[in-house]
Enzyme design. Structure first.
Site, PDB file in Angstrom:
ATOM      1  N   ASP A  42      -1.214  -0.110  -1.722  1.00  0.00           N
ATOM      2  CA  ASP A  42      -1.540   1.115  -0.998  1.00  0.00           C
ATOM      3  C   ASP A  42      -0.962   2.275  -1.798  1.00  0.00           C
ATOM      4  OD1 ASP A  42      -2.332   2.955   0.843  1.00  0.00           O
ATOM      5  OD2 ASP A  42      -1.280   2.065   2.547  1.00  0.00           O
ATOM      6  N   ASP A  77      -7.956   4.007  -1.926  1.00  0.00           N
ATOM      7  CA  ASP A  77      -6.558   3.893  -2.337  1.00  0.00           C
ATOM      8  C   ASP A  77      -5.875   2.634  -1.832  1.00  0.00           C
ATOM      9  OD1 ASP A  77      -6.666   4.657   0.314  1.00  0.00           O
ATOM     10  OD2 ASP A  77      -4.874   5.910   0.214  1.00  0.00           O
ATOM     11  N   GLU A  78      -6.654   1.645  -1.396  1.00  0.00           N
ATOM     12  CA  GLU A  78      -6.041   0.486  -0.754  1.00  0.00           C
ATOM     13  C   GLU A  78      -6.880  -0.752  -1.033  1.00  0.00           C
ATOM     14  OE1 GLU A  78      -4.615  -0.764   3.779  1.00  0.00           O
ATOM     15  OE2 GLU A  78      -5.767   1.073   3.426  1.00  0.00           O
TER      16      GLU A  78
END
Length: 494
Positions: A11, A105-106
């Site tokens: 993350d 983003d993860e």
């Protein structure tokens, strides 16, 4: 459940705000809020400096301004965020072919499916930790950004671990310690426990994961139903058998806009629906998909929300077809009291456009023969107003949300700090420069034009303070021995 913590969850830390800080030196170490800036805007991401003041994602921007009035409030630049995300996802794919992106983003990674460590079944905790630490170093080297890593024997525990690792850390959950870690956590920590389920459990006196485990499967089934209750009981015991899935097939593609002032004019509403339909088709084509069901979403002034849909005879990615279907759908909706939000989506997706003459819209010639509307007649549909690609030599005009990239003929690249009363204030700096100088210009200054954003690893070598751009100090291709992989799918904004 695995005998080694080989499920990795990455993350990125305050991703949107961190990219803005990386490309704007004057904002480093200062509170930054990215999101909608209008009266009804919502925070997408806040930097850790802003979070100290209580600002968080999904908060109304107006409330964030009251909590942190001195923060930099910027419109999102999703095109730039996607380009940075491609580099990060490429690093993950170098570890394993099983990468499950959740957003820009993860992502989850199944380390045992890759060839960067021991064979499957022979991994140790030390092996997994070494890979996680190397990944964090590689991300910082490639992008200048930080990411938090969780390692565990399951997806649920890996995500819990990465949350504990924030910011810029690594947390590993050794197999056998899952129940002890989860027991004191709020029951909302478990996947599938939303506000409604959480309220049902709270009324029964169950507020922590440990209490859910002690309640037993029979009690949870009584409260929540067989499927949900049984699955929740296993999660509370730390058992999660969900595999890492490399391709998460999207079921629909959609775009929507919230308006600063409620819309009542029917002509304006139809124009907005047409614009949203074009943006939706652009996103649909970007994903290489087509679909057969067109959906229109309307949120009224009183927050009541309704949807209308129409299923075509065959899947399409024709903008004229989607526009006409959306226009028919909005025609049947009463909007006289005022519309707060409009959206257009396409579902029933397939990987190709199976053209159906009877499902397509055509302009009929006098002789009765249909002629398809040319694509050239379709206006461009940017992902967001701040991302519209600038035309060559286009002056800034009125397209000036804070954070927008511009270039001046004498001072080089910079970004808009604010505008009004016929003037615009620009800070001239880039990723590789010191904090730059601020200058003010007339809105119609012919030497000031819109420009493409610089990536975090691009900048001026030698630390020039005049904002003039030279060759990037680091080139992305210098960092990798293989290609960085395909772009991740488009996703909803957080």
């Amino acid at each position: 459940m695995r005998r080694a913590p080989t499920v990795l969850h990455l993350d990125m830390d305050a991703f949107y705000a961190a990219v803005e800080q990386a490309t704007k030196p004057s904002l480093r170490g200062k509170p930054v809020v990215v999101g909608g800036l209008g009266p009804r805007g919502v925070v997408a991401t806040a930097s850790y400096e802003a979070r100290v003041f209580g600002v968080h994602s999904a908060m109304p921007t107006a409330q964030a301004r009251r909590l942190c009035p001195n923060a930099a409030y910027l419109n999102p630049r999703f095109g730039l965020y996607r380009r940075v995300s491609e580099v990060v996802m490429g690093l993950l794919r170098e570890l394993s072919p099983l990468v499950e992106p959740l957003s820009l983003d993860e992502a989850f990674v199944d380390l045992e499916a890759g060839d960067t460590g021991p064979p499957a079944g022979e991994w140790s905790a030390a092996d997994a930790r070494a890979v996680g630490e190397r990944l964090r170093r590689d991300i910082r080297t490639a992008t200048g950004l930080s990411g938090s890593v969780g390692l565990a024997g399951s997806k649920m525990l890996a995500k819990v671990a990465s949350e504990q690792a924030k910011p810029d850390g690594l947390v590993m959950v050794p197999p056998g310690t899952e129940r002890a870690l989860l027991a004191p956590m709020p029951v909302r920590t478990l996947p599938g426990v939303g506000p409604a389920t959480g309220q049902t459990l709270r009324r029964a006196g169950i507020t922590t994961v440990g209490e859910a485990a002690e309640a037993g499967e029979a009690e949870l089934v009584r409260l929540l139903g067989r499927a949900h209750g049984a699955a929740l009981h296993l999660m509370a015991l730390g058992v999660d058998e969900r595999p890492v899935v490399a391709e998460r097939d999207a079921k629909s593609v959609s775009v929507e806009d919230t308006f600063d002032v409620d819309l009542t004019d029917r002509t304006r509403i139809h124009a907005e629906i047409a614009r949203l339909a074009d943006r939706c088709v652009e996103r649909l084509r970007g994903a290489g998909r087509s679909g057969r069901t067109v959906v229109v979403k309307v949120r009224n002034y009183d927050f009541t929300t309704l949807t209308r849909s129409e299923t075509l005879r065959g899947p399409t990615d024709d903008p004229a077809v989607v526009r006409e279907a959306a226009a028919r759908l909005i025609e049947g909706v009463d909007t006289t009291a005022g519309v707060r939000l409009l959206g257009v989506g396409v579902s029933g997706l397939v990987g190709f456009a199976q053209e159906d003459l009877f499902a397509q819209t055509a302009a009929l010639a006098p002789n009765g023969e249909g002629t398809a509307a040319p694509d050239a007649a379709r206006p461009p549909g940017p992902t967001s107003p701040s991302e519209a690609a600038p035309a060559a030599g286009e002056t800034v005009g009125h397209r000036l949300p804070p954070g927008r990239d511009v270039r001046h003929a004498r001072y080089g690249p910079g970004w808009v700090q604010g505008s009004g009363l016929g003037r615009v204030t620009v800070r001239f700096e880039g990723p590789g420069t010191p904090p730059g100088r601020v200058r003010t210009f007339a809105l119609d200054d012919p030497e000031l034009e819109l420009s493409e954003p610089l990536l975090p690893w691009e900048g001026t070598s030698g630390g020039r303070s005049d904002g003039q751009r030279s060759e990037p100090a680091i080139r992305p291709k210098d960092m990798f021995s293989s290609d960085t992989g395909a772009p991740v799918s488009d996703v909803s904004r957080p």
